[in-house]
Design an enzyme around this catalytic site. Structure first.
Site, PDB file in Angstrom:
ATOM      1  CG  ASP A   1      -1.847   1.130   1.321  1.00  0.00           C
ATOM      2  OD1 ASP A   1      -2.427   1.458   0.276  1.00  0.00           O
ATOM      3  OD2 ASP A   1      -2.011   1.703   2.406  1.00  0.00           O
TER       4      ASP A   1
ATOM      5  CG  ASP B   1      -2.129   2.092   6.623  1.00  0.00           C
ATOM      6  OD1 ASP B   1      -2.820   1.891   5.599  1.00  0.00           O
ATOM      7  OD2 ASP B   1      -1.613   3.194   6.879  1.00  0.00           O
TER       8      ASP B   1
ATOM      9  CG  ASP C   1      -4.419  -1.812   2.844  1.00  0.00           C
ATOM     10  OD1 ASP C   1      -4.544  -1.683   1.616  1.00  0.00           O
ATOM     11  OD2 ASP C   1      -3.983  -0.920   3.585  1.00  0.00           O
TER      12      ASP C   1
END
Length: 894
Positions: free
Chosen positions: A342, A620, A624
């Protein structure tokens, strides 16, 4: 009905509700009957017993249970025929204890999906302000139904997905759902395309997110599992656990050992029957001999030692800021060939930072913490015209308010313009709040005793209202900053004759003097560029997956070295248009995915897995979590990470540092190499036991006075003392320095690759030859001088000593594919201690009167012990020669 691409009037009509009156009580009851409560569904939890028995599906565990049963059968048979010996009962119950300990550890560590779902439920807003029967009331958010009219204001959690009906300067914090680090501006009258990603649905608010600015009236369009948050919960609940490569390899090893043991035992049973005849006594005797061989062939300590080695790895990783939730995940890290990361909060700092400045007539300049002249004036004016604050607590920055404003406030602070001091020196006496329609904010401040209107906002709007300044040059600077993915704000001012009683836009925001531009971005973490370079050096492909805009994502990816020449960047919408076959063809060329949904993330992970890659996913946010769970290993951020992400992940980085992943991968590679050494050590020693028992029983058994040199307690001692202690020490070998200069091992790579199988075979045969040599020598040299009968007890004593001591030598051989002279004989302190302990314990068994008799052995002449010691050291000489001539391969995946 697709709410975001439908007008608010049509949405109200479709939901049969009224924006002023809301739903009636009767309608609410009917809708609740149809849609249920606004809660996330709970998947039926496995009972303790279900979880416990699931641990016994592993092939190695099944073989150990069979070994325990067989060992118990042997002990009972011997007890019935020759009298019960308590010592013989130790092995089956010890094996059973090992299995139960492993199963218990598995149960304790299993609860990932439940924790993730619990965290998701906790993110739901507990209360909601709703209009029903024309009356505003506060109800439990679980009681909401589609069609309810809700009111929202700054600080509220959004209780359900809703279509905006009215909005005033509305902003919603959606980073957990979309990955964007800046609150999303919302507009009730926005026209949105049907296939727009979540981050672009600016006329919607979503369950679990929060309102950071403004007010709104909205109609609930989805509740419970039908919300975007609910869809993620559904994905989490349905996502299957993936087996780690180590679990798969150990399962294959267990199956292979089972087949091998059955084959050898079958051959031994048949050979003995052919040699000794088919009467009942011979059949039972042959069967029990075969059973004894099976027990000696099983490495009872392997699952326990592997668990210990993994646990040691977990402790090492804690010191490197990585917490592992599932033990096998340690090794999986070392297998990682793709890291899907990410962007927001993982590769970047999750904080808008002012990085560029431009003042009228000048050039674009990097901001490094200092400023003077017009640049300092611009930063101070920007800070005065901001409601955001930066508070310093115990040396740490705490940003309060809009991230773009706090970026300006912090930049001014670094340059010497402390916000409180600026406000005291130039107090605010009037203001026009930010408005998303005019895209400006204006404050009136008394600067040096004179009223000044300071205007901050979009450059294109300020440019039209400026009468003083080089706007063309400023436009070029603005375009350049924007093309580099910077968020650009302009600052201007207007000198006033007096403070107006009723400030108006027309009076304050026209005839402006242009000051300059500030460029902000959520910057990359400084250490990430080095970490990405290390990944590439180690043969690991880094991939960025983000909910942010493609221009921003690509700019960050280029800066970090993730996006290289020839790579592709695509959006989630473009990914949706691709078939599985197209994605399969292109997946290796795509380095950046932007504006993606949770479903997109899982599809990307699985596309790589289909290519045979071991995929790590970092992240986070709530968005995700499904991909973290679907990946071979999920890495959540410990500081900025949501509870949902941590619950779905295998590993949590306590410092949120991408570079920690690289250290964890290095540690994981080292652990896998150590596990291979442990497997090689245990299998080579067990191979020697099998060969010694097989050859001595089948071949030497026809010679008077000779036969199987070992009784069960001797094999038990060897398997659990001189096997296990050095095996644990092997698991603590230091990680080799060049381990990150090699490509990741293949997902399908055998445990026996890179010469390990050869080492096992060579060492097993060596140990067999030395043990049988010792057995025959002692039997012959200490034969009865009167009768000439060979001395089986002396041979058994020598065989026990040679096999036990040569196993300790074998542990040294297995430490590295390099020569021990290069590695250092005494560089592993744990190994030194284990060898000393095993030598002392073996001496205790060999030399203490009474103990030696319990083990079915006798005292030998002193010179015979020297012969035994010489035979024990022979394998190390042979292996050093083999390493020197290149017969044993050195390291690995180049």
């Amino acid at each position: 009905m697709i709410a975001h691409s439908t007008s608010s009037e049509e949405v109200l009509k479709a939901l049969e509700t009224d924006s002023s009156l809301g739903l009636t009580d009767e309608k609410v009851l009917a809708l609740r009957e149809k849609h249920g409560l606004n809660k996330l569904e709970e998947k039926k939890k496995k009972t303790f017993l279900e979880r416990f028995f699931n641990q016994f599906k592993d092939a190695m565990i099944i073989i150990l249970l069979i070994a325990a049963a067989i060992s118990l059968g042997v002990a009972i048979y011997d007890g019935v025929t020759h009298g019960f010996d308590p010592v013989e009962m130790i092995e089956p119950f010890l094996i059973l204890a090992i299995v139960l300990i492993n199963a218990s550890m598995g149960v304790v560590q299993e609860s990932k999906a439940e924790k993730a779902l619990d965290a998701l439920k906790n993110m739901s807003a507990p209360h909601a302000r709703v209009i029903r029967n024309g009356v505003e009331k506060i109800i439990m958010s679980s009681e909401l139904v589609p069609g309810d009219i809700i009111k929202l204001e700054a600080g509220d959690f959004v209780p359900a997905d809703a279509r905006l009906l009215k909005s005033v300067n509305l902003k919603s914090e959606e980073s957990a759902l979309t990955g964007e680090s800046v609150p999303s501006e919302k507009f009730a009258d926005a026209v949105i395309k049907e296939k727009a990603p979540i981050g672009d649905r600016t006329n919607m608010v979503f369950s679990g997110c929060s309102i950071t600015y403004g007010t709104a009236l909205a109609v609930v369009t989805a509740i419970g599992m039908n919300t975007e948050m609910g869809k993620i919960a559904g994905i989490l609940a349905n996502e299957e656990e993936t087996k780690t490569p180590l679990q798969e390899k150990l399962a294959k090893l267990g199956s292979m050992l089972g087949i091998l043991v059955l084959a050898i035992c079958g051959v031994m049973f048949i050979v003995q029957l052919v040699r000794d005849g088919l009467d009942f006594t011979n059949i039972i005797g042959s069967f029990m001999s075969a059973i004894s061989l099976a027990v000696s062939a099983i490495p009872e300590g392997l699952p326990a030692v592997v668990t210990i080695v993994l646990s040691i790895g977990v402790q090492r990783m804690v010191k490197r800021n990585a917490i592992i939730r599932r033990l096998p995940a340690v090794e999986t890290l070392g297998s990682s060939s793709v890291i899907c990361s990410d962007k927001t909060g993982t590769l970047t700092q999750n904080r808008m930072t002012l990085v560029k400045t431009y003042v009228d007539g000048g050039e674009i300049t990097d901001f490094n913490g200092s400023a003077e002249g017009e640049t300092y004036k611009m930063l101070c004016y920007g800070s005065l015209c901001s409601d955001g604050k930066v508070v310093f607590e115990d040396g740490a920055e705490k940003h309060l308010g809009d991230p773009t404003e706090t970026a300006i406030v912090l930049a001014a602070h670094k340059a010497g313009g402390v916000q409180d001091q600026l406000n005291a020196a130039s107090p605010r006496v009037g203001e026009l709040p930010f408005d998303s329609d005019r895209k400006l904010m204006t404050t009136i401040n008394m600067v040096n005793g004179k009223p000044i209107a300071i205007v901050k906002g979009a450059f294109d709007v300020i440019a039209k209202r400026t009468v003083k300044g080089d706007i063309e040059k400023a436009k070029t600077a603005c375009d350049e900053m924007s093309s580099n993915a910077l968020r650009v704000l302009a600052v201007a001012y207007k000198e006033l004759d007096e403070v107006p009683a009723n400030p108006s836009f027309e009076e304050l925001e026209n005839e402006l003097t242009f000051v300059g531009l500030v460029g902000m971005i959520d910057p990359p973490r400084p250490e990430c560029k080095v970490a990405v370079a290390t990944c590439r050096q180690a043969g690991i492909k880094p991939v960025m997956i983000t909910g942010d805009h493609i221009i921003t994502a690509t700019a960050i990816a280029k800066e970090l070295g993730i996006f290289l020449d020839g790579d592709k960047a695509i959006t989630g919408a473009e990914l949706d248009e691709m078939s599985d076959e197209e994605l399969d063809r292109e997946v290796r060329n795509i380095s950046v995915y932007a504006r993606v949904s949770p479903e997109n993330k899982i599809r990307i992970v699985k596309a790589w897995q289909k290519k045979g890659e071991v995929v790590s996913m970092t992240g986070d946010g709530v968005n995700d979590a499904p991909a973290l769970k679907a990946a071979d290993i999920g890495c959540a951020m410990g500081i900025t990470g949501t509870d949902v992400a941590k619950g779905a992940a295998d590993m949590t980085l306590t410092d949120d540092n991408f570079a920690t992943i690289v250290e964890a991968v290095k540690e994981g590679r080292g652990i896998f190499e150590n596990i291979k050494k442990v497997v090689g050590f245990l299998l080579s020693t067990n191979l020697a036991e099998v060969l010694v028992v097989f050859i001595s029983t089948v071949i030497l058994g026809s010679i008077a006075g000779l036969g199987n040199p070992f009784i069960p307690i001797q094999l038990l001692w060897i398997n659990l003392v001189t096997d296990s202690l050095p095996a644990v020490a092997l698991g603590m070998e230091a990680v080799e320095k060049d381990i990150m200069f090699h490509k990741p091992k293949s997902k399908n790579e055998s445990l026996f690759a890179h010469g390990l199988g050869v080492k096992i075979g060579l060492n097993g045969i060596l140990l067999t030859i030395t043990t049988l040599t010792g057995y025959i020598l002692a039997s012959v040299l200490m034969k009865d001088p009167t009768t000439g009968l060979l001395n089986h007890e002396a041979g058994s004593t020598m065989a026990f000593m040679v096999l036990a001591m040569s196993q300790l030598v074998q542990a040294l051989n297995m430490r590295s594919s390099h020569s021990l002279f290069k590695v250092g004989f005494f560089s592993n302190k744990t190994m030194n201690l284990s060898l000393l302990a095993c030598t002392a314990l073996t001496a205790f068994v060999l030399f203490v009167p009474g103990v030696v008799n319990v083990f079915g052995m006798i005292s030998l002449q002193w010179w015979m012990y020297l012969i035994g010691l010489g035979l024990s050291l022979l394998p190390i000489l042979v292996m050093e020669v083999a390493k020197a001539v290149g017969f044993i391969k050195t390291h690995h995946h180049k």
